[in-house]
Design an enzyme around this catalytic site. Sequence first.
Site, PDB file in Angstrom:
ATOM      1  N   GLY A   1       0.836  -1.206   0.000  1.00 20.58           N
ATOM      2  CA  GLY A   1       0.000   0.000   0.000  1.00 20.58           C
ATOM      3  C   GLY A   1       0.863   1.245   0.000  1.00 20.58           C
TER       4      GLY A   1
ATOM      5  N   GLU B   1      -2.166  -9.930   5.023  1.00 19.46           N
ATOM      6  CA  GLU B   1      -1.532 -10.252   6.312  1.00 19.46           C
ATOM      7  C   GLU B   1      -1.610 -11.749   6.608  1.00 19.46           C
TER       8      GLU B   1
HETATM    9  C1  LIG Z   1       0.881  -0.451  24.392  1.00 19.09           C
HETATM   10  C2  LIG Z   1       0.719  -1.829  23.927  1.00 19.09           C
HETATM   11  C3  LIG Z   1       0.145  -1.899  22.584  1.00 19.09           C
HETATM   12  C4  LIG Z   1      -0.190  -3.290  22.226  1.00 19.09           C
HETATM   13  C5  LIG Z   1      -0.828  -3.331  20.924  1.00 19.09           C
HETATM   14  C6  LIG Z   1      -1.151  -4.720  20.540  1.00 19.09           C
HETATM   15  C7  LIG Z   1      -2.101  -4.862  19.450  1.00 19.09           C
HETATM   16  C8  LIG Z   1      -1.675  -4.267  18.219  1.00 19.09           C
HETATM   17  C9  LIG Z   1      -2.763  -3.713  17.495  1.00 19.09           C
HETATM   18  C10 LIG Z   1      -2.252  -2.739  16.542  1.00 19.09           C
HETATM   19  C11 LIG Z   1      -3.086  -2.690  15.394  1.00 19.09           C
HETATM   20  C12 LIG Z   1      -2.350  -2.374  14.179  1.00 19.09           C
HETATM   21  C13 LIG Z   1      -3.224  -2.610  13.030  1.00 19.09           C
HETATM   22  C14 LIG Z   1      -2.882  -1.692  11.957  1.00 19.09           C
HETATM   23  C15 LIG Z   1      -3.416  -2.192  10.707  1.00 19.09           C
HETATM   24  C16 LIG Z   1      -2.780  -1.515   9.616  1.00 19.09           C
HETATM   25  C17 LIG Z   1      -2.154  -2.386   8.599  1.00 19.09           C
HETATM   26  C18 LIG Z   1      -3.088  -3.074   7.695  1.00 19.09           C
HETATM   27  C19 LIG Z   1      -2.307  -3.693   6.619  1.00 19.09           C
HETATM   28  C20 LIG Z   1      -3.119  -4.038   5.489  1.00 19.09           C
HETATM   29  C21 LIG Z   1      -2.313  -4.281   4.305  1.00 19.09           C
HETATM   30  C22 LIG Z   1      -1.695  -5.621   4.225  1.00 19.09           C
HETATM   31  C23 LIG Z   1      -0.383  -5.841   4.378  1.00 19.09           C
HETATM   32  C24 LIG Z   1       0.212  -7.183   4.115  1.00 19.09           C
HETATM   33  O1  LIG Z   1      -0.435  -8.087   3.679  1.00 19.09           O
HETATM   34  S1  LIG Z   1       1.868  -7.371   4.462  1.00 19.09           S
HETATM   35  C25 LIG Z   1       2.296  -8.996   3.950  1.00 19.09           C
HETATM   36  C26 LIG Z   1       1.743 -10.046   4.844  1.00 19.09           C
HETATM   37  N1  LIG Z   1       2.238 -11.336   4.482  1.00 19.09           N
HETATM   38  C27 LIG Z   1       1.994 -12.416   5.159  1.00 19.09           C
HETATM   39  O2  LIG Z   1       1.278 -12.400   6.141  1.00 19.09           O
HETATM   40  C28 LIG Z   1       2.704 -13.654   4.699  1.00 19.09           C
HETATM   41  C29 LIG Z   1       2.179 -14.907   5.324  1.00 19.09           C
HETATM   42  N2  LIG Z   1       3.221 -15.887   5.436  1.00 19.09           N
HETATM   43  C30 LIG Z   1       3.938 -16.059   6.569  1.00 19.09           C
HETATM   44  O3  LIG Z   1       3.775 -15.374   7.555  1.00 19.09           O
HETATM   45  C31 LIG Z   1       4.957 -17.167   6.549  1.00 19.09           C
HETATM   46  O4  LIG Z   1       5.401 -17.423   5.274  1.00 19.09           O
HETATM   47  C32 LIG Z   1       4.388 -18.433   7.176  1.00 19.09           C
HETATM   48  C33 LIG Z   1       4.201 -18.174   8.665  1.00 19.09           C
HETATM   49  C34 LIG Z   1       3.089 -18.857   6.545  1.00 19.09           C
HETATM   50  C35 LIG Z   1       5.389 -19.581   6.988  1.00 19.09           C
HETATM   51  O5  LIG Z   1       6.651 -19.135   7.308  1.00 19.09           O
HETATM   52  P1  LIG Z   1       7.919 -20.087   7.312  1.00 19.09           P
HETATM   53  O6  LIG Z   1       9.109 -19.303   7.568  1.00 19.09           O
HETATM   54  O7  LIG Z   1       7.890 -20.909   6.073  1.00 19.09           O
HETATM   55  O8  LIG Z   1       7.622 -20.938   8.572  1.00 19.09           O
HETATM   56  P2  LIG Z   1       7.227 -22.440   8.742  1.00 19.09           P
HETATM   57  O9  LIG Z   1       8.301 -23.314   8.216  1.00 19.09           O
HETATM   58  O10 LIG Z   1       5.854 -22.675   8.241  1.00 19.09           O
HETATM   59  O11 LIG Z   1       7.250 -22.495  10.316  1.00 19.09           O
HETATM   60  C36 LIG Z   1       8.460 -22.570  11.026  1.00 19.09           C
HETATM   61  C37 LIG Z   1       8.177 -22.248  12.467  1.00 19.09           C
HETATM   62  O12 LIG Z   1       8.074 -20.837  12.623  1.00 19.09           O
HETATM   63  C38 LIG Z   1       6.904 -20.540  13.342  1.00 19.09           C
HETATM   64  N3  LIG Z   1       6.437 -19.197  12.927  1.00 19.09           N
HETATM   65  C39 LIG Z   1       6.035 -18.823  11.714  1.00 19.09           C
HETATM   66  N4  LIG Z   1       5.682 -17.524  11.746  1.00 19.09           N
HETATM   67  C40 LIG Z   1       5.892 -17.097  12.997  1.00 19.09           C
HETATM   68  C41 LIG Z   1       5.711 -15.842  13.646  1.00 19.09           C
HETATM   69  N5  LIG Z   1       5.233 -14.780  13.001  1.00 19.09           N
HETATM   70  N6  LIG Z   1       6.028 -15.743  14.928  1.00 19.09           N
HETATM   71  C42 LIG Z   1       6.492 -16.803  15.621  1.00 19.09           C
HETATM   72  N7  LIG Z   1       6.694 -18.041  15.057  1.00 19.09           N
HETATM   73  C43 LIG Z   1       6.383 -18.166  13.773  1.00 19.09           C
HETATM   74  C44 LIG Z   1       5.948 -21.633  12.973  1.00 19.09           C
HETATM   75  O13 LIG Z   1       4.924 -21.718  13.905  1.00 19.09           O
HETATM   76  C45 LIG Z   1       6.846 -22.808  12.964  1.00 19.09           C
HETATM   77  O14 LIG Z   1       7.027 -23.247  14.270  1.00 19.09           O
HETATM   78  P3  LIG Z   1       7.262 -24.803  14.540  1.00 19.09           P
HETATM   79  O15 LIG Z   1       5.981 -25.473  14.160  1.00 19.09           O
HETATM   80  O16 LIG Z   1       7.512 -24.841  15.995  1.00 19.09           O
HETATM   81  O17 LIG Z   1       8.387 -25.252  13.692  1.00 19.09           O
HETATM   82  C1  FAD Z   2      -5.866  -5.522  -0.263  1.00 21.76           C
HETATM   83  C2  FAD Z   2      -4.497  -6.104  -0.111  1.00 21.76           C
HETATM   84  C3  FAD Z   2      -3.487  -5.346   0.442  1.00 21.76           C
HETATM   85  C4  FAD Z   2      -2.193  -5.858   0.562  1.00 21.76           C
HETATM   86  N1  FAD Z   2      -1.186  -5.080   1.062  1.00 21.76           N
HETATM   87  C5  FAD Z   2       0.072  -5.569   1.141  1.00 21.76           C
HETATM   88  C6  FAD Z   2       1.139  -4.754   1.612  1.00 21.76           C
HETATM   89  O1  FAD Z   2       0.948  -3.601   1.960  1.00 21.76           O
HETATM   90  N2  FAD Z   2       2.387  -5.280   1.645  1.00 21.76           N
HETATM   91  C7  FAD Z   2       2.641  -6.556   1.253  1.00 21.76           C
HETATM   92  O2  FAD Z   2       3.799  -6.966   1.308  1.00 21.76           O
HETATM   93  N3  FAD Z   2       1.644  -7.352   0.821  1.00 21.76           N
HETATM   94  C8  FAD Z   2       0.372  -6.893   0.750  1.00 21.76           C
HETATM   95  N4  FAD Z   2      -0.648  -7.698   0.302  1.00 21.76           N
HETATM   96  C9  FAD Z   2      -0.346  -9.053  -0.135  1.00 21.76           C
HETATM   97  C10 FAD Z   2      -0.881 -10.127   0.801  1.00 21.76           C
HETATM   98  O3  FAD Z   2      -0.161 -10.165   1.980  1.00 21.76           O
HETATM   99  C11 FAD Z   2      -0.831 -11.479   0.073  1.00 21.76           C
HETATM  100  O4  FAD Z   2      -1.696 -11.404  -1.034  1.00 21.76           O
HETATM  101  C12 FAD Z   2      -1.235 -12.592   1.005  1.00 21.76           C
HETATM  102  O5  FAD Z   2      -0.257 -12.809   1.984  1.00 21.76           O
HETATM  103  C13 FAD Z   2      -1.558 -13.892   0.249  1.00 21.76           C
HETATM  104  O6  FAD Z   2      -0.510 -14.309  -0.516  1.00 21.76           O
HETATM  105  P1  FAD Z   2      -0.658 -14.705  -2.056  1.00 21.76           P
HETATM  106  O7  FAD Z   2      -1.302 -13.553  -2.742  1.00 21.76           O
HETATM  107  O8  FAD Z   2       0.682 -15.142  -2.485  1.00 21.76           O
HETATM  108  O9  FAD Z   2      -1.656 -15.901  -2.092  1.00 21.76           O
HETATM  109  P2  FAD Z   2      -1.320 -17.386  -2.503  1.00 21.76           P
HETATM  110  O10 FAD Z   2      -0.419 -17.976  -1.482  1.00 21.76           O
HETATM  111  O11 FAD Z   2      -0.860 -17.463  -3.901  1.00 21.76           O
HETATM  112  O12 FAD Z   2      -2.744 -18.034  -2.348  1.00 21.76           O
HETATM  113  C14 FAD Z   2      -3.499 -18.591  -3.407  1.00 21.76           C
HETATM  114  C15 FAD Z   2      -4.145 -19.886  -2.914  1.00 21.76           C
HETATM  115  O13 FAD Z   2      -3.141 -20.848  -2.630  1.00 21.76           O
HETATM  116  C16 FAD Z   2      -3.360 -21.417  -1.359  1.00 21.76           C
HETATM  117  N5  FAD Z   2      -2.084 -21.780  -0.720  1.00 21.76           N
HETATM  118  C17 FAD Z   2      -0.901 -21.120  -0.789  1.00 21.76           C
HETATM  119  N6  FAD Z   2       0.020 -21.732  -0.029  1.00 21.76           N
HETATM  120  C18 FAD Z   2      -0.568 -22.790   0.524  1.00 21.76           C
HETATM  121  C19 FAD Z   2      -0.139 -23.800   1.432  1.00 21.76           C
HETATM  122  N7  FAD Z   2       1.096 -23.819   1.932  1.00 21.76           N
HETATM  123  N8  FAD Z   2      -1.027 -24.744   1.814  1.00 21.76           N
HETATM  124  C20 FAD Z   2      -2.284 -24.714   1.342  1.00 21.76           C
HETATM  125  N9  FAD Z   2      -2.760 -23.771   0.501  1.00 21.76           N
HETATM  126  C21 FAD Z   2      -1.907 -22.826   0.093  1.00 21.76           C
HETATM  127  C22 FAD Z   2      -4.092 -20.363  -0.570  1.00 21.76           C
HETATM  128  O14 FAD Z   2      -4.852 -20.937   0.470  1.00 21.76           O
HETATM  129  C23 FAD Z   2      -4.966 -19.729  -1.637  1.00 21.76           C
HETATM  130  O15 FAD Z   2      -6.151 -20.467  -1.753  1.00 21.76           O
HETATM  131  C24 FAD Z   2      -1.941  -7.185   0.164  1.00 21.76           C
HETATM  132  C25 FAD Z   2      -2.975  -7.965  -0.375  1.00 21.76           C
HETATM  133  C26 FAD Z   2      -4.237  -7.433  -0.501  1.00 21.76           C
HETATM  134  C27 FAD Z   2      -5.327  -8.273  -1.104  1.00 21.76           C
END
Ligand SMILES: CCCCCCCCCCCCCCCCCCCCC/C=C/C(=O)SCCNC(=O)CCNC(=O)[C@H](O)C(C)(C)COP(=O)(O)OP(=O)(O)OC[C@H]1O[C@@H](n2cnc3c(N)ncnc32)[C@H](O)[C@@H]1OP(=O)(O)O
Ligand code: FAD
Length: 662
Positions: A186, A429
């Site tokens: 964003g 996220e």
């Molecule tokens: C004063 C006090 C204040 C307190 C405040 C508290 C509350 C806060 C509230 C504040 C609110 C803020 C909100 C603001 C909102 C504004 C922002 C809105 C944004 C909207 C726009 C969107 C942005 C985005 O989308 S950014 C991109 C986001 N992308 C993703 O989320 C990607 C998803 N994928 C992943 O996270 C990883 O790839 C994952 C986790 C799926 C896999 O990772 P991996 O490295 O392959 O790990 P894996 O092999 O599967 O697992 C290994 C091991 O690691 C553990 N693990 C994984 N992730 C975490 C983690 N984050 N933390 C800790 N541990 C983690 C996992 O569990 C595994 O553990 P074991 O099973 O033990 O091996």
């Molecule tokens: C409105 C919006 C705002 C965003 N803002 C940001 C931003 O500011 N910064 C940023 O970095 N990103 C941002 N993103 C990206 C967002 O974080 C990703 O789109 C999101 O994490 C999903 O990843 P992907 O698009 O690769 O989906 P994919 O992983 O390609 O998902 C496609 C399908 O594959 C499946 N799949 C994928 N992996 C697996 C698995 N391991 N097991 C089973 N099923 C699986 C999913 O379940 C899904 O059905 C934004 C996305 C949106 C829609």
Amino acid sequence: MSTETKCNPDLVRERAKCTFDVNELINLFYGSEKATKERRHFEDAVLAVKELKDAIPEEYLSHKERYENGVRKATILRDVYRDYKAKHNRDPPPNQITKAVIKDISPFLLHNGMFVPTIAGQGTPEQQAEWLPKAESMQIIGTYAQTELGHGSFIRGLETIATYDPKTEEFVLNNPTLTSFKWWPGGLGSTVNHCVVVAQLYINGKSHGIHPFIAQIRDLDTHKPLPGVKVGEIGPKMGFQTANNGFLGFDNFRIPRKNMLMKNAQVLKDGTFVKGINEKLTYGTMVMVRVGIVGDCSFYAALAATIAVRYSAVRHQSHIKASEPEAQILDYLTQQHKLFIAVASSHVYRNAYLWMEKMYTNVMKELSQDKQDNLPELHATACCLKAVCSRDAGSLVEECRLACGGHGYMASSNLPLTYGVTIAAVTYEGERTVLLLQTARYLMKAWMAALKGKVLSPSVSYLLNSLKESKKPWQNTPEGIVKGFQHVSFGKVKAAYETIQKYMKQGKDYEDAWNLASVQLVKASEAHSRAILCEVSWEAVCSSSASPNLSRVLQQLAQLYLTYWTLETSGDLLLYSNITKDDLIILRDKYEELLVAIRPNAVGLVDGFDLRDEILNSTLGSYDGRVYERLMEEALKSPLNQETVNSSFHKYLKPMMEKAKL
Ligand SMILES: CCCCCCCCCCCCCCCCCCCCC/C=C/C(=O)SCCNC(=O)CCNC(=O)[C@H](O)C(C)(C)COP(=O)(O)OP(=O)(O)OC[C@H]1O[C@@H](n2cnc3c(N)ncnc32)[C@H](O)[C@@H]1OP(=O)(O)O
Ligand SMILES: Cc1cc2nc3c(=O)[nH]c(=O)nc-3n(C[C@H](O)[C@H](O)[C@H](O)COP(=O)(O)OP(=O)(O)OC[C@H]3O[C@@H](n4cnc5c(N)ncnc54)[C@H](O)[C@@H]3O)c2cc1C
């Protein structure tokens, strides 16, 4: 809020029926009377700024105009925040006034929501001192650039490369393939000049995993992309039109060594890599935002419910009894079934958010003392609650829209836009299924520990109890239902585990067995989430300080949530708990009684969300209920209504009609 005098008489009658003090509910929902006062005061200050008012509805603007208007208003809003802070020596209270101003998503969302928190959470004290004052004062504007064209979910697979060059003490950023281009962040499209870039770190040809780097991508004076940076906007989407999501690629782009955020892992001058205590701490900002999204879900459910309940009180259609006037559609039990669950769910998400916020704060405190024991529980819980609440909230908003009939399809109802924004959280996220599978990993480990009789973390300790209590009879009480959901989760966790074992016994390796069991694993995580949501929300109403009148209504809402989900998932309960057919019939009757009991307080309950008209931004949901007047007023704003005859008549219609005569 508007005065009662101009109100639609149905709404006046509804408010007179309310059995509790709406102000007490508002203060409870937002924390205290002081919090309500401060929030309203701040909202008043924002709404007093004339320049923040739109001349015409955003829907009539082009994509470009909408963005430019969004930036214009975001900068003015930013000044109001700055002035408030200067005057009161503290940040403005939590509020949703951005919704009244930007309507859609602010182009600064990622700056405030992820860029600044990542510097604060991932930077060393020196890095924080360098970047935070500039970022917080908006001398620089940033985003969080992680997702790429080819990878979003699997972040270890990101392809952006940061190669350390010890000769110059710089990192060289490159996007070697099309799929490595950043895609989605964003504000990246045209707003920001900096970003946190998540990239694969290479030193001397060796990969060290993904790390966050700060990169300046545009010139601060001209805003032109710096040499070696290719950046732009990704185009229109289902929602988020003013979020300015963008793409980004680097070509041998150099940044100094100090630009790697090094609170966790470090690269020394000579290129020595120093590993952090836990590489997953790099994912910290995502955990925080996932917690925040649960709170956002409460807001979106409240917004949609307010619009749909008020509209349903004003709207009359058909007869319940032929002898009586046309009924308020809110009197149809089917309408109550569609809407009251949205009201109840908003409270449930709010309580779950407050519970998660505490867990988050505790774990952050522990991490600052190098104690990581509770990080896995925080991660697992934030993942599943974000996944379940966002999907449920999206469905609730859509149900509220459908409950408003044809008028719900109007952009001016604000329900279509709200749906687009709410449902996005299912994907961003962390995509829903992917996050539920993260929780499933944790549940499988917890189950194995339970089998060994080990002590479990609080959020999964019910697995141990369920193991012991599986023979106890079902109890048709809220506490009994909470236990029932825990039994379902227990049963599904156990079944998923046994399915993995079954496939492994057939000779599959763990990964293949996991994939084959993954539909069950996802369902186990959902059941775990439901058990948490039910337990946390029931405990919250039982321990609330509300007066007896309010407490009664809040308990009805919480019971409605429990009963609704019992009936929705009755098959699971029959399979995994000791509920009987007779219990379900009693609960079905109880559910209907709850709808009837809540009905007189429906408008009071949505008034209790205290969402002012400017935030609702809806022809159907305003406090005064002047629905039809507003629909017409808004329609008259259409550019097509600014001229009696549109030029297309002379250009196309008339020639066509004349040709038809020949
Ligand atoms: C004063 C006090 C204040 C307190 C405040 C508290 C509350 C806060 C509230 C504040 C609110 C803020 C909100 C603001 C909102 C504004 C922002 C809105 C944004 C909207 C726009 C969107 C942005 C985005 O989308 S950014 C991109 C986001 N992308 C993703 O989320 C990607 C998803 N994928 C992943 O996270 C990883 O790839 C994952 C986790 C799926 C896999 O990772 P991996 O490295 O392959 O790990 P894996 O092999 O599967 O697992 C290994 C091991 O690691 C553990 N693990 C994984 N992730 C975490 C983690 N984050 N933390 C800790 N541990 C983690 C996992 O569990 C595994 O553990 P074991 O099973 O033990 O091996
Ligand atoms: C409105 C919006 C705002 C965003 N803002 C940001 C931003 O500011 N910064 C940023 O970095 N990103 C941002 N993103 C990206 C967002 O974080 C990703 O789109 C999101 O994490 C999903 O990843 P992907 O698009 O690769 O989906 P994919 O992983 O390609 O998902 C496609 C399908 O594959 C499946 N799949 C994928 N992996 C697996 C698995 N391991 N097991 C089973 N099923 C699986 C999913 O379940 C899904 O059905 C934004 C996305 C949106 C829609």
